[in-house]
Design an enzyme around this catalytic site. Sequence first.
Site, short mmCIF file in Angstrom:
data_model
loop_
_atom_site.label_atom_id
_atom_site.label_comp_id
_atom_site.label_asym_id
_atom_site.label_seq_id
_atom_site.Cartn_x
_atom_site.Cartn_y
_atom_site.Cartn_z
N CYS A 2 0.82 -1.21 0.00
CA CYS A 2 0.00 0.00 0.00
C CYS A 2 0.86 1.26 0.00
CB CYS A 2 -0.86 0.03 1.26
SG CYS A 2 -2.00 -1.34 1.35
N ARG A 27 5.78 -0.22 -5.87
CA ARG A 27 5.72 -0.98 -4.63
C ARG A 27 4.76 -2.16 -4.72
NH1 ARG A 27 7.46 2.31 -0.22
NH2 ARG A 27 6.08 1.26 1.20
N TRP A 72 -2.80 -2.73 -1.59
CA TRP A 72 -2.34 -4.10 -1.85
C TRP A 72 -3.12 -4.96 -0.87
CZ3 TRP A 72 0.44 -8.03 0.68
CH2 TRP A 72 1.06 -8.96 -0.15
N ASN A 100 -2.07 2.50 5.69
CA ASN A 100 -1.12 1.41 5.40
C ASN A 100 -0.94 0.63 6.69
OD1 ASN A 100 -0.69 2.50 2.90
ND2 ASN A 100 1.50 2.86 3.16
N GLY A 101 -0.81 -0.69 6.58
CA GLY A 101 -0.56 -1.49 7.77
C GLY A 101 -1.73 -2.43 8.04
N GLU A 486 18.56 -17.93 -5.32
CA GLU A 486 18.18 -16.62 -5.85
C GLU A 486 17.70 -16.76 -7.31
OE1 GLU A 486 17.44 -13.87 -4.77
OE2 GLU A 486 17.70 -12.44 -6.39
N LYS A 490 14.04 -15.63 -8.60
CA LYS A 490 13.83 -14.69 -9.72
C LYS A 490 12.88 -15.30 -10.73
CE LYS A 490 14.85 -11.75 -8.45
NZ LYS A 490 15.43 -11.45 -7.20
N GLU A 493 9.17 -15.64 -9.37
CA GLU A 493 8.39 -14.43 -9.06
C GLU A 493 7.95 -13.67 -10.30
OE1 GLU A 493 10.41 -11.84 -6.23
OE2 GLU A 493 12.29 -11.96 -7.31
N HIS A 509 18.72 -37.39 -2.30
CA HIS A 509 17.86 -37.57 -1.12
C HIS A 509 16.43 -37.15 -1.42
CE1 HIS A 509 21.29 -38.67 1.26
NE2 HIS A 509 21.92 -37.57 0.86
N LYS A 608 6.92 -4.58 -3.79
CA LYS A 608 8.34 -4.24 -3.69
C LYS A 608 8.79 -4.14 -2.24
CE LYS A 608 12.33 -3.03 -5.21
NZ LYS A 608 13.09 -4.17 -5.73
C1 G6P Z 1 9.86 -8.26 -1.24
C2 G6P Z 1 10.50 -7.90 -2.56
C3 G6P Z 1 11.83 -8.62 -2.72
C4 G6P Z 1 12.73 -8.32 -1.53
C5 G6P Z 1 12.03 -8.64 -0.20
C6 G6P Z 1 12.82 -8.09 0.97
O1 G6P Z 1 9.49 -9.60 -1.24
O2 G6P Z 1 9.65 -8.23 -3.63
O3 G6P Z 1 12.47 -8.20 -3.91
O4 G6P Z 1 13.89 -9.09 -1.63
O5 G6P Z 1 10.75 -8.00 -0.16
O6 G6P Z 1 12.84 -6.70 0.86
P1 G6P Z 1 13.93 -5.75 1.49
O7 G6P Z 1 13.52 -4.37 1.06
O8 G6P Z 1 13.85 -5.95 2.96
O9 G6P Z 1 15.25 -6.16 0.93
#
Ligand code: G6P
Length: 613
Positions: A2, A27, A72, A100-101, A486, A490, A493, A509, A608
């Site tokens: 949000c 975001r 959101w 927000n929250g 990672e 990627k 997502e 395993h 984000k």
């Molecule tokens: C969200 C974002 C990720 C990020 C994670 C942690 O899931 O989509 O890209 O790695 O938050 O965010 P931060 O700002 O704490 O690195």
Amino acid sequence: MCGIIAGIKKGNIVQDLIGCLKKLEYRGYDSAGLACFENNRIERYRSVGRVSELEKIVDTKYSNIGIAHTRWATHGKVNELNAHPHLSIKDGFSVCVIHNGIIENYKELKATLIKYGYSFESQTDSEVLAHLLHLERKKFSSLKEALNSVRKKLIGAYALVAICDKDPNTISGTKSSSSLVLGIDRGSHQYFLSSDPNSLSGISTHIVFIEELELICLNGSEFTIYDENLNKINRDLTKLDFASDKISRGEYASFMQKEIHEQPNAIAMTLENFFDENSLTPILFGNDAPKIFEEVEQIIIIACGTSYHAGLVAKYWIEELAKVHVSVEIASEFRYRKSVLKNKTLMIGISQSGETADTLAALKLARKLGLEWIFGICNVQESTLIRICNLSFITRAGLEIGVASTKAFTTQLASLFVFALTLAKTKNHINTQNERNFLKQLRHLPNAVASILNGEMSVKNWIKYFESKQNVLFLGRGIHYPIAMEGALKLKEISYIHAEAYAAGELKHGPLALIDESMPIIAIAPNDDLVNKLKNNLEEVKARGGRLFIIADQGFELREDSCTKIITLGDHAGFLSPILHVIPLQLLAYHVANSKGNDVDKPRNLAKSVTVE
Ligand code: G6P
């Protein structure tokens, strides 16, 4: 997640608010709304989907005070009724809020408000705030006092901004565990409240962070900040140094693609202070760092998502170079675990945004449990994370808009490597010659990343093998296992392909049972000590008909054939190899998602900056 923007100015503010909502889009959100005063009445407009939909609705509106929001969904579906602002109209006046929250006690509050005759149109926790504020405004003579009274009844996290038609020239806001910042441009007589300083670029010259439980009132062309007892407080203004043109895709098709290509520069900027001889000095992490680095006996790294993967890589560096034990934990787990924290432990929080709710809560918990040494690695100098840490290091990746983190990750890794070296130096585990060699390798890192980016075409050639797949397995060993994690993150997502990462030694395993000709396996295969072990694991995959896609270094011995494709990077880069091997994985995820027609910058359901639990 949000986003909040509210503002007051002499002219029409509606287009400014829409412009700011667009800057908050990165975001992640699913609906948007705006409320403003028109002829002394509050009018509200909401729409599902992009801010551009809302823009069409408010295109001709004129007002000098307004509040706006990107939602959101947490409580209740994505629909117009659940979108903010939430409005309470009763007894001849209206109150309108954006939030927000998460309000944890919203059910209890809702039950009480229903008894008072308020009716609810949404399934959200936020709507209680509108009705509760309306109820309190009946008891108190100003919006500010009413908001202060509401604040005391809330359990949970919030940044809350409100208008009321009994207070026509006023916007009031407050916050707890959620970010709220005031943007000021005195020359243009305009004042804004936002959840994200990035949205204030181009419309504010200075900012002030609203602190926990403070209350802020914008009134005409003035602002006043109050403490929790409604005493006025003076706060210093911080100059805002974002240039508005920074938020542009330039020649690239998406922000993510641009950000992938910005990595050489982002890494160079981040390492700027470490390119000279003798530059590895703890003081660059904070005044207390020399003492802490000497005394520290154990490190706990806390983070979420991609930042967590950076922490996992750092564990290998710190333990090997500085000989200090490191544990790495997902923040949302740590914060609810009864952990035992020893003295002389340094806690490191890694966060691109510095606003991730779980990471902040975990660090605050550590502080509460008595840990004195808290170190934040973050891409935002003004973030909450940096403000609660006593040591800090700012990655200089620049604003990252794409939800899938790329340049923030590699700059976090570069910073963590420098931290590991500096700690090792303080503890006398590296000599001057080693230090020089490492600094030389760091100086070369931006070029090494650039040369991998030049090989983008070979990654594009792999798109056809992945775009129709449902599942992909990533394999790595040692320090490249987190890089495999990672890579899988990627891909899942942004391409929505199910992807999982395994330490290659664990293959037999369990995951070996999944291998057949329909399952692509991506292997991270640097020429390190484990390469022969990894080759054995890959032979096991080949023997079962698996399709191998290998990111190797020069000198890798397996050959390409109909079932094995190989992208070869340069010579093995030693400790820095993870930073290079992740680049083709970022490119692959990007190109596969792009060729599927996905919105790579704003993947479905993701945000984000995850500012709620
Ligand atoms: C969200 C974002 C990720 C990020 C994670 C942690 O899931 O989509 O890209 O790695 O938050 O965010 P931060 O700002 O704490 O690195």
